[in-house]
Enzyme design. Structure first.
Site, short mmCIF file in Angstrom:
data_model
loop_
_atom_site.label_atom_id
_atom_site.label_comp_id
_atom_site.label_asym_id
_atom_site.label_seq_id
_atom_site.Cartn_x
_atom_site.Cartn_y
_atom_site.Cartn_z
CG ASP A 482 -1.56 2.54 -0.20
OD1 ASP A 482 -0.41 2.28 0.19
OD2 ASP A 482 -2.10 1.97 -1.16
CD GLU A 485 5.13 4.32 0.69
OE1 GLU A 485 4.55 3.43 1.31
OE2 GLU A 485 4.60 4.96 -0.24
CG ASP A 563 1.97 -3.08 -3.17
OD1 ASP A 563 1.06 -2.93 -2.34
OD2 ASP A 563 2.28 -2.22 -4.00
#
Length: 898
Positions: A482, A485, A563
């Site tokens: 997770d 990015e 999300d």
């Protein structure tokens, strides 16, 4: 997972405060980004001419010199024809100044040398015309433009609107415009040491009305024009960002970027792929007779692939030859996953696992979020909460289940933490612009970030996942990446500064969109390394979920849409989001069932599970502050409906696993828009309210509360059967009554589906079960299908240890034969399982019924019965019971009227 909190993060106190909604003003728009604002809609393309006499044609490659008349600068143009069904267009500076190019390991190898010779059809003082196969190119000289047609049909035009531009490297001048050498945003200053080097690419799709692709964003399947009312007056952005509770109908870019676009019209599909990892904006302007697009990248070079196969499957197959096909997943990973931020401790894990068994709901994987670690130090355990992680995993494995733990890229700056100390000593971290280790804030507080763009760093990172290094792990433990990015809470737009430095002295601005895939790669290699130690002969296929992605991620593992929220609108938009990912080569994806944020009611949860069983990646997930929502917590009626849905997923697994094999060998998507399967029906080109799961199943989700009927479009040209009752349904748009018990699902005539119907607790418990074949006949009384089987876990299939059978129904004869696929080694596996039911839909009416002749002497009557054992009340099918047909061998069954 949890999006960041940027300006609300109280860094000095080490406290993070959750935002309450998406804050659009915290992210840049084109007008606030100098490279975009100075190129958007600027007609600079007329300044670029082909230099007379510079064209050289060498078999399959044309080279020429481009002159930027405004600055008297030269560029190198290279156009190459490839036999795999695409044209490659390269533009770089002359002389070579070392502009960044995406490394070759992002793509696969082998396609570079497979070229198709150009034939020069004509040459004048103003243009040259070339052809290769069914593709024709016209290169105009003054100004430079390129027109491409396929089978005589216009497909693509480059610089036809004069929006092309290529900014050259230059020394800094006193009168340079603002933003060329420095840019400030919300207190963050980007130093831009190389100055302006943006590229504008002008692509027009003549005769098209619909374009698709360029994920990731929560928007429509057919991309809307970006010259309309807000928010669609803003170009689509490709820049991997951690976005908190994203909006459900917005062009804003999210966690991943795939710079691929498909255009489709009746008779033709064409695709483009710009291999560039820098921040990018894409405008889409739809006219009456064309779709015009402008692509603007901050840096890099122009490396454009134009896929000219003519159909969507051909375009995606060609793209897969460049970027790779989908890694074949382990079978368990296609079952249901249960996740929450966070399951608190080992007792909580035990209770949740037991809850599935006591409520007779199957599942395969239990997930642990960041709170399982020792102070957000990844690859560690909080010993007060999880004192016996090995025993916990082995206990789950005793029931055929796996565990996943989260591992994020931020490394807590703590000299007592072995990951940090080893990486710091070896120089494995991303540097700031001054050459020191970058220090950013994320969940642990002060953090460094592994420079995974370096092959050496990825190799070191992979070694951390072996059983002797990752203490408390077992072979039953898999990983979730997770925040990759990368997410930096106190960075510009919640990410890393663009003037940070990576391996090879590359600025972060050049490779930002690659960080996530490289982290994903390194982690997956770690699980491969662990697997090779556990099973040296066959290994263990890795399962690593990633949030960030780029072209090529499909070769590594699955992603999810981040999300989302417990809202009907997020349920609805999940469909076009996943369809878009499939159309751009990343089919193994899913959305959090139930929504990550908020508290879904029983109806929303029911409808989400009924849709989620068709997601390629099927996981329920929830935020730390939400109410508990395990499937049995909404009352007995809702529990029964969710149980039925999840069991339906396990029934479909043979069909789904076979679809993944085709994705693995040919690059084809799992979920498909209707136009993909019915490419000549213009009424379907923008349909996103329903979809196909492979070629055989049409799904109509229910995406609003209190619905008692829905409009369903069943495309003409096919015969359809209700997948619950087996009743034949006319091919047309119709109103369908619905209840909370199910959503409309239909089988398409002409297909044979392999299923497993016995209810089990996990995929491992299904392995010895027999199969059911559903034979859904088309108007000719014919159908085809296939079944792929391997050990479900290892790489032995790459050595031919698999079974792949084709089923064919024609002239009332059903047969099984070995599947043969060009370029794929023949399977050599045999299995002891058999087919216990064959369900026929659409047999011609017969007053006296039918019997099945199995072999020379064995005759068995077909009896009216249910299509599926989940709905025994319906008897609209004819069923051959217990025929004992071997899965591994050829056979033939003849259906004879009594």
């Amino acid at each position: 997972m949890r999006a960041a909190i940027s300006c609300l993060l109280l860094v000095t106190l080490g406290i993070s405060q959750l935002a309450t909604a998406f804050k659009e003003n915290e992210f840049k728009k084109c007008a606030q980004t100098s490279f975009c604002s100075r190129n958007r809609n600027m007609q600079q393309g007329a300044n670029f001419d082909i230099v007379p006499g510079s064209i050289v044609l060498n078999t399959a490659t044309l080279t020429a010199t481009l002159l930027n008349k405004g600055f008297d600068k030269h560029l190198q143009l290279t156009v190459t024809s490839h036999s795999d069904g695409f044209i490659r267009v390269l533009v770089d500076e002359l002389p070579d100044v070392g502009r960044y190019q995406v490394p070759s390991d992002v793509l696969v190898s082998g396609w570079e040398t497979k070229k198709l010779a150009f034939k020069e059809e004509s040459r004048t003082s103003s243009a040259i015309t070339l052809s290769g196969g069914e593709t024709k190119l016209v290169l105009n000289f003054q100004p430079f433009s390129l027109a491409i047609s396929v089978k005589g049909v216009p497909a693509l035009q480059i610089n036809s609107r004069n929006l092309f531009n290529f900014e050259h490297r230059r020394p800094k001048q006193e009168n340079d415009p603002a933003g060329f050498w420095e840019e400030t945003w919300m207190g963050h200053t980007d130093s831009k040491p190389k100055g302006p080097e943006a590229i504008s690419l002008d692509l027009v799709f003549p005769g098209f009305q619909h374009v698709y692709g360029i994920p990731e964003r929560a928007t429509s399947l057919s991309l809307r024009s970006t010259n309309g009312a807000a928010p669609y007056g803003e170009p689509y952005r490709l820049y991997n960002l951690d976005v908190f509770e994203y909006l459900d109908d917005h062009p804003f870019g999210l966690y991943g970027s795939i710079p691929v676009m498909l255009a489709h019209k009746k008779g033709l599909t064409v695709g483009v792929f710009w291999l560039n990892a820098a921040e990018m904006f894409v405008d889409v302007v739809k006219g009456r007779s064309e779709v015009g697009t402008q692509w603007i990248a901050e840096s890099g070079i122009l490396d454009l692939f134009v896929f000219t196969g003519g159909s969507a499957p051909a375009v995606l197959s060609s793209y897969a030859r460049v970027a790779g096909t989908t890694a074949l997943p382990q079978l368990f990973s296609l079952g249901y996953h249960q996740c929450r931020w966070n399951y608190k401790d080992e007792e909580d894990v035990k209770e949740v696992d037991g809850g599935f068994d006591s409520h007779e709901i199957p599942y395969d994987v239990l997930w642990l979020d960041i709170e399982h670690t020792n102070g957000k130090r990844y690859l560690t355990w909080d010993s007060s909460l999880f004192p016996s992680p090995v025993a916990m995993q082995e206990d789950l494995a005793s029931r055929g289940r796996q565990m996943v733990t989260i591992v994020d890229p931020h490394v807590k700056r703590d000299s007592g933490y072995y990951i940090f100390s080893e990486a710091e000593k070896a120089g494995h971290f991303v540097k700031n612009k001054h050459g020191s280790d970058f220090d950013g804030w994320c969940w642990p507080g002060s953090s460094s970030y592994l420079d995974v763009t370096s092959p050496a760093v990825r190799e070191w990172w992979a070694q951390q996942f072996t059983l002797d290094k990752y203490q408390g792990s077992t072979k039953h433990l898999y990983i979730w990446n997770d925040m990759n990015e990368p997410s930096v809470f106190n960075g510009p737009e919640i990410t890393m500064q663009k003037d940070n430095l990576h391996y090879g002295n590359v600025e972060h601005r050049d490779n930002h969109n690659l960080y996530g895939i490289y982290y994903h790669m390194g982690t997956a290699e770690g699980l491969k390394l662990r697997g090779s130690q556990v099973d040296p002969e066959n290994g263990d296929r890795p399962f690593v979920l990633s949030r960030a992605f780029f072209s090529g991620t499909q070769r590594v593992g699955p992603i999810w849409t981040g999300d989302n929220a417990a809202q009907w609108s997020h349920l609805k938009v999940s469909v076009p989001m996943l369809l878009t990912l499939g159309l751009t080569g990343l089919p193994y994806s899913g959305a959090d069932v139930g929504g990550f944020f908020g508290n879904p009611d029983a109806e929303l949860m029911t409808r989400w599970y009924q849709l989620g069983i068709y997601y390629p990646f099927f996981r329920g997930h929830a935020h730390l502050e939400t109410q508990r929502r395990e499937p049995w917590l909404f009352g007995p009626e809702t529990t029964a409906r969710i149980r039925t849905a999840i069991r339906g997923r396990y029934t479909l697994l043979p069909y789904i696993y076979t679809l993944f094999r085709f994705a693995n060998t040919s690059g084809l998507p799992i979920l498909r828009p209707l136009w993909y399967e019915f490419p000549e029906n213009e009424d379907l080109f923008a349909v996103e309210e329903e979809f196909m799961a492979g070629p055989a199943i049409l799904v109509k989700p229910i995406v609003a509360p209190g619905v008692s009927s829905v409009d369903v479009t069943l495309p003409v040209g096919a015969r359809w059967y209700d997948a619950l009752s087996g009743a034949a349904v006319p091919a047309r748009s119709r109103s369908q009554r619905v209840t909370l018990d199910s959503i409309p699902v239909y089988y398409r005539g002409g297909n044979i589906l392999p299923l497993r119907e016995r209810p089990r607790r996990s995929t491992a418990a299904q392995l010895a079960d027999p199969y059911t074949l559903v034979v859904a006949l088309d108007d000719k009384g014919e159908a085809t299908g296939s079944l792929y089987v391997d050990d479900g876990r290892s790489f032995a299939f790459q050595r031919g240890q698999y079974l792949h059978r084709d089923f064919t129904m024609k002239s009332l004869k059903l047969s099984s034969s070995k599947h043969v696929e060009p370029g794929v080694p023949s399977g050599a596996l045999t299995v002891p399982t058999t087919i216990e039911r064959v369900v026929f839909l659409g047999l011609p009416a017969s007053k006296r019924g039918y019997k099945a002749l199995i072999g020379a002497k064995h005759a068995v009557p077909l009896e009216p019965g249910p299509l599926t054992m989940l709905a025994p009340q319906y008897e609209n099918a004819l069923v051959l019971r217990k025929p004992g047909l071997p899965v591994s061998h050829d056979w033939e069954v003849e259906i004879v009227a009594l």
